[in-house]
Design a protein around this motif. Structure first.
Motif, PDB file in Angstrom:
ATOM      1  N   ASN A  47       5.581 -28.526 -28.843  1.00  0.00           N
ATOM      2  CA  ASN A  47       6.654 -27.629 -28.303  1.00  0.00           C
ATOM      3  C   ASN A  47       6.186 -26.251 -27.975  1.00  0.00           C
ATOM      4  N   TRP A  73      -4.605 -29.555 -22.654  1.00  0.00           N
ATOM      5  CA  TRP A  73      -5.076 -30.720 -23.394  1.00  0.00           C
ATOM      6  C   TRP A  73      -3.987 -31.196 -23.988  1.00  0.00           C
ATOM      7  N   PHE A  75      -2.810 -34.523 -26.532  1.00  0.00           N
ATOM      8  CA  PHE A  75      -3.181 -35.415 -27.680  1.00  0.00           C
ATOM      9  C   PHE A  75      -2.585 -36.671 -27.163  1.00  0.00           C
ATOM     10  N   TYR A  98       7.921 -33.333 -26.145  1.00  0.00           N
ATOM     11  CA  TYR A  98       7.995 -32.031 -27.027  1.00  0.00           C
ATOM     12  C   TYR A  98       8.649 -30.865 -26.607  1.00  0.00           C
ATOM     13  N   VAL A 127      -3.439 -24.094 -29.615  1.00  0.00           N
ATOM     14  CA  VAL A 127      -2.027 -24.085 -30.071  1.00  0.00           C
ATOM     15  C   VAL A 127      -1.787 -25.372 -30.703  1.00  0.00           C
ATOM     16  N   THR A 128      -2.318 -26.104 -31.572  1.00  0.00           N
ATOM     17  CA  THR A 128      -1.990 -27.218 -32.196  1.00  0.00           C
ATOM     18  C   THR A 128      -1.598 -26.761 -33.524  1.00  0.00           C
ATOM     19  N   PRO A 129      -0.822 -27.902 -34.131  1.00  0.00           N
ATOM     20  CA  PRO A 129      -0.596 -27.896 -35.605  1.00  0.00           C
ATOM     21  C   PRO A 129      -1.988 -27.591 -36.363  1.00  0.00           C
ATOM     22  N   PHE A 132      -4.874 -30.182 -37.605  1.00  0.00           N
ATOM     23  CA  PHE A 132      -5.864 -30.718 -36.632  1.00  0.00           C
ATOM     24  C   PHE A 132      -7.010 -29.710 -36.428  1.00  0.00           C
ATOM     25  N   LEU A 153      -2.783 -19.356 -31.256  1.00  0.00           N
ATOM     26  CA  LEU A 153      -1.374 -19.188 -31.443  1.00  0.00           C
ATOM     27  C   LEU A 153      -0.727 -20.207 -32.937  1.00  0.00           C
ATOM     28  N   ILE A 154      -1.846 -20.473 -33.356  1.00  0.00           N
ATOM     29  CA  ILE A 154      -1.591 -21.377 -34.631  1.00  0.00           C
ATOM     30  C   ILE A 154      -1.266 -20.577 -36.011  1.00  0.00           C
ATOM     31  N   ILE A 187      10.447 -18.712 -31.403  1.00  0.00           N
ATOM     32  CA  ILE A 187      11.085 -19.961 -31.352  1.00  0.00           C
ATOM     33  C   ILE A 187      10.885 -20.509 -29.928  1.00  0.00           C
ATOM     34  N   ALA A 188      10.180 -21.631 -29.958  1.00  0.00           N
ATOM     35  CA  ALA A 188       9.648 -22.023 -28.439  1.00  0.00           C
ATOM     36  C   ALA A 188      10.762 -22.230 -27.506  1.00  0.00           C
ATOM     37  N   ARG A 304      12.034 -24.545 -37.723  1.00  0.00           N
ATOM     38  CA  ARG A 304      11.958 -26.195 -38.281  1.00  0.00           C
ATOM     39  C   ARG A 304      11.696 -26.279 -39.912  1.00  0.00           C
ATOM     40  N   GLY A 331       8.161 -35.988 -34.300  1.00  0.00           N
ATOM     41  CA  GLY A 331       6.651 -35.787 -33.836  1.00  0.00           C
ATOM     42  C   GLY A 331       6.171 -34.584 -33.946  1.00  0.00           C
ATOM     43  N   GLN A 335       4.492 -26.638 -40.891  1.00  0.00           N
ATOM     44  CA  GLN A 335       3.449 -25.939 -41.282  1.00  0.00           C
ATOM     45  C   GLN A 335       3.448 -25.585 -42.662  1.00  0.00           C
TER      46      GLN A 335
HETATM   47  N1  LIG Z   1       7.451 -24.642 -32.007  1.00  0.00           N
HETATM   48  C1  LIG Z   1       7.534 -23.356 -32.321  1.00  0.00           C
HETATM   49  O1  LIG Z   1       8.610 -22.886 -31.984  1.00  0.00           O
HETATM   50  C2  LIG Z   1       6.395 -22.517 -32.817  1.00  0.00           C
HETATM   51  C3  LIG Z   1       5.332 -22.735 -33.205  1.00  0.00           C
HETATM   52  N2  LIG Z   1       4.172 -22.074 -33.592  1.00  0.00           N
HETATM   53  C4  LIG Z   1       2.922 -22.693 -34.143  1.00  0.00           C
HETATM   54  O2  LIG Z   1       2.174 -23.343 -33.004  1.00  0.00           O
HETATM   55  C5  LIG Z   1       1.366 -24.372 -33.477  1.00  0.00           C
HETATM   56  C6  LIG Z   1       1.606 -25.595 -32.752  1.00  0.00           C
HETATM   57  O3  LIG Z   1       2.960 -26.141 -32.935  1.00  0.00           O
HETATM   58  P1  LIG Z   1       3.699 -26.805 -31.785  1.00  0.00           P
HETATM   59  O4  LIG Z   1       3.236 -26.490 -30.573  1.00  0.00           O
HETATM   60  O5  LIG Z   1       5.354 -26.495 -31.766  1.00  0.00           O
HETATM   61  O6  LIG Z   1       3.290 -28.288 -32.077  1.00  0.00           O
HETATM   62  P2  LIG Z   1       4.463 -29.610 -32.393  1.00  0.00           P
HETATM   63  O7  LIG Z   1       4.856 -29.397 -33.767  1.00  0.00           O
HETATM   64  O8  LIG Z   1       5.599 -29.294 -31.490  1.00  0.00           O
HETATM   65  O9  LIG Z   1       3.611 -30.677 -31.994  1.00  0.00           O
HETATM   66  C7  LIG Z   1       2.920 -31.463 -32.601  1.00  0.00           C
HETATM   67  C8  LIG Z   1       1.577 -31.819 -31.793  1.00  0.00           C
HETATM   68  O10 LIG Z   1       0.506 -32.206 -32.536  1.00  0.00           O
HETATM   69  C9  LIG Z   1       0.108 -32.962 -31.923  1.00  0.00           C
HETATM   70  N3  LIG Z   1      -0.910 -34.137 -32.797  1.00  0.00           N
HETATM   71  C10 LIG Z   1      -0.277 -35.040 -33.467  1.00  0.00           C
HETATM   72  N4  LIG Z   1      -1.539 -35.625 -33.810  1.00  0.00           N
HETATM   73  C11 LIG Z   1      -2.461 -35.064 -33.533  1.00  0.00           C
HETATM   74  C12 LIG Z   1      -3.780 -35.173 -33.997  1.00  0.00           C
HETATM   75  N5  LIG Z   1      -4.358 -36.327 -34.757  1.00  0.00           N
HETATM   76  N6  LIG Z   1      -4.686 -34.360 -33.399  1.00  0.00           N
HETATM   77  C13 LIG Z   1      -4.465 -33.353 -32.387  1.00  0.00           C
HETATM   78  N7  LIG Z   1      -2.966 -33.319 -32.230  1.00  0.00           N
HETATM   79  C14 LIG Z   1      -2.144 -34.162 -32.637  1.00  0.00           C
HETATM   80  C15 LIG Z   1       1.009 -33.791 -31.024  1.00  0.00           C
HETATM   81  O11 LIG Z   1       0.547 -34.555 -29.810  1.00  0.00           O
HETATM   82  C16 LIG Z   1       1.933 -32.558 -30.729  1.00  0.00           C
HETATM   83  O12 LIG Z   1       1.433 -32.011 -29.281  1.00  0.00           O
HETATM   84  C17 LIG Z   1       1.812 -24.473 -35.080  1.00  0.00           C
HETATM   85  O13 LIG Z   1       0.932 -23.896 -35.934  1.00  0.00           O
HETATM   86  C18 LIG Z   1       3.124 -23.588 -35.049  1.00  0.00           C
HETATM   87  O14 LIG Z   1       3.266 -22.947 -36.330  1.00  0.00           O
HETATM   88  C19 LIG Z   1       4.163 -20.879 -33.285  1.00  0.00           C
HETATM   89  C20 LIG Z   1       5.489 -20.259 -32.809  1.00  0.00           C
HETATM   90  C21 LIG Z   1       6.497 -21.075 -32.503  1.00  0.00           C
END
Ligand SMILES: NC(=O)C1=CN([C@@H]2O[C@H](COP(=O)(O)OP(=O)(O)OC[C@H]3O[C@@H](n4cnc5c(N)ncnc54)[C@H](O)[C@@H]3O)[C@@H](O)[C@H]2O)C=CC1
Ligand SMILES: O=C(CO)COP(=O)(O)O
Length: 394
Positions: A47, A73, A75, A98, A127-129, A132, A153-154, A187-188, A304, A331, A335
């Motif tokens: 996201n 990139w 996944f 996403y 910027v992955t969870p 991972f 950004l993680i 919030i994305a 979330r 999906g 965190q």
């Molecule tokens: N969504 C938001 O509003 C915000 C998120 N963040 C942070 O950004 C980071 C990434 O979050 P999002 O982009 O929102 O991700 P997300 O939670 O929306 O999506 C999960 C991601 O993980 C991937 N994934 C699943 N299994 C995997 C594996 N085994 N190996 C590698 N990747 C895998 C999925 O393909 C997907 O891209 C987190 O640390 C989050 O706290 C920071 C600011 C805002």
């Protein structure tokens, strides 16, 4: 993989020659010289990863110092239609899973091959969870350009035998590259539709590198400020997810706004206290940047972690977070629950559990050792902890 988009975008930027004096591409041939343009790869496509790629791609088209193309990139996964996610992103210019409904920019190219996606990048945006990243770093050892710079950004941390390891340190140590961080009230989905947000870039030494990241991310609706406090910025982004769970419990219990404000206050105080105990260099002023108070507020209102914790408390803690995450987030990954565990391990190991009643109690609720009501009652249930006016006075 989709073909390079360098040659066919319609923008005013000169592609191979850039005027250095004064910038903006307005120089004469005599004043021009070739500049080294940075290539950007975004490692992650969830996201926030997708929104980050969109923000960056809007800037690389405008700025001479970057190649237009932004590699993202992915996944790889199969969609219910039987198609691969990366192929659908490249065909539709949307991350249909996403970040549905949002065009990423034609210069974003999805690439499911991690090593291939990073090999030419000067600038790497991670910027992955957080769970991972250890595996991703292992795959990337020896695969990057020696001069690559990174930003994370993680929001999260790892806990090693030696103690906590921030994700930017994991990246720096495993890959041998410098790593800044970008955190904030972000919030994305709101940024994806151009609603105004601020963010904070945390850097260690080089203001020049921090300014480059600001240039790459800053837009009219995304205002980025550099701060020389990488640990403070990253710990804010990481620890606020634990506070968001506490806020969600309060929402699920229908305790009202005053209680939630109390949780946010105590949570911010624990964030500051723990950050400074772990890294005495952390600055008080960082907690007043977007990465601090502003992220606590937005996450406790609309994130979330908050949403799933509310559902957890409404069910009296009977359903697991794994179940709720799978059902409610399609999906996307939480965190906060794993961060609460990681923080708890650090606190237990250092003998600080009683200094951090909110952090400790959140983990005990998540693991069903205390009921959700303990978030406001724990001074009664568990006299060693006391929420309001309790410890964490640093
Ligand atoms: N969504 C938001 O509003 C915000 C998120 N963040 C942070 O950004 C980071 C990434 O979050 P999002 O982009 O929102 O991700 P997300 O939670 O929306 O999506 C999960 C991601 O993980 C991937 N994934 C699943 N299994 C995997 C594996 N085994 N190996 C590698 N990747 C895998 C999925 O393909 C997907 O891209 C987190 O640390 C989050 O706290 C920071 C600011 C805002
Ligand atoms: O970090 C965020 C906003 O800044 C998003 O938080 P959530 O992961 O709880 O949605």
């Amino acid at each position: 993989m989709a073909p390079s988009l360098e040659d066919n975008n319609n923008n005013n930027k000169s592609n191979s020659i850039a005027a250095v004096a004064g910038g903006g591409g307005g120089g004469t041939i005599g004043e021009e010289m070739t500049t080294v343009k940075s290539r950007v790869t975004v490692v992650g496509s969830g996201n926030w990863g997708s929104v980050a790629a969109k923000l960056i791609a809007s800037n690389t088209l405008k700025l001479n110092s970057f190649h237009d193309e932004v590699i993202m990139w992915v996944f790889e996964e199969m969609l219910p239609t039987g198609e691969k996610l990366s192929q659908v992103i490249n065909r539709t210019n949307e991350n249909v899973k996403y970040l549905p409904g949002i065009k990423l920019g034609k210069n974003v190219v999805a690439n499911p091959d991690l090593e291939n996606a990073v090999k030419d990048a000067n600038l790497l945006v991670f910027v992955t969870p957080h769970q991972f990243m250890e595996g991703i770093c292992k795959r990337l050892v020896g695969k990057l350009r020696a001069d690559a710079e990174a930003i994370s950004l993680i929001k999260g941390m790892e806990v090693k035998r030696e103690g906590p390891c921030m994700i930017s340190s994991l990246i720096s140590e495993q890959l041998g590259i410098n790593c800044c961080v970008l955190m904030g009230a972000n919030i994305a989905n709101e940024i994806a539709v151009g609603k105004f947000s601020e963010a904070t870039v945390g850097y260690r030494k080089s203001k020049e590198i921090a300014d480059k990241w600001v240039q790459l991310f800053n837009t009219s609706y995304f205002a980025v400020t550099p701060v020389q406090d990488v640990e403070g910025v990253e710990l804010c982004g990481t620890l606020k997810n634990v506070v968001a769970l506490a806020a969600g419990f309060v929402d699920g219990l229908e305790m009202g706004n005053n209680t939630k404000a109390a949780i946010m206050r105590v949570g911010l105080r624990e964030m500051k206290a723990l950050s400074k105990l772990l890294f005495p260099s952390v600055k008080d002023s960082t907690f007043f940047e977007s990465c601090g108070i502003a992220d606590v507020i937005t996450t406790c209102l609309g994130g979330r972690n908050r949403k799933c914790a509310e559902a957890f408390a409404r069910n009296g803690g009977k359903r697991s977070f794994d179940e709720l995450e799978a059902e409610m987030l399609q999906g996307q990954k939480l965190q906060g629950v794993s961060t609460a565990k990681e923080v708890y391990e650090v606190l237990r190991h250092r003998g600080w559990l009683e200094l951090f009643p909110l952090f400790s109690t959140v983990h005990e609720i998540c693991t069903h050792r205390l009921p959700p009501t303990a978030i406001v009652e724990y001074s009664e249930h568990n006299p060693k902890y006391s929420l309001v006016g309790g410890p964490a006075k640093f």
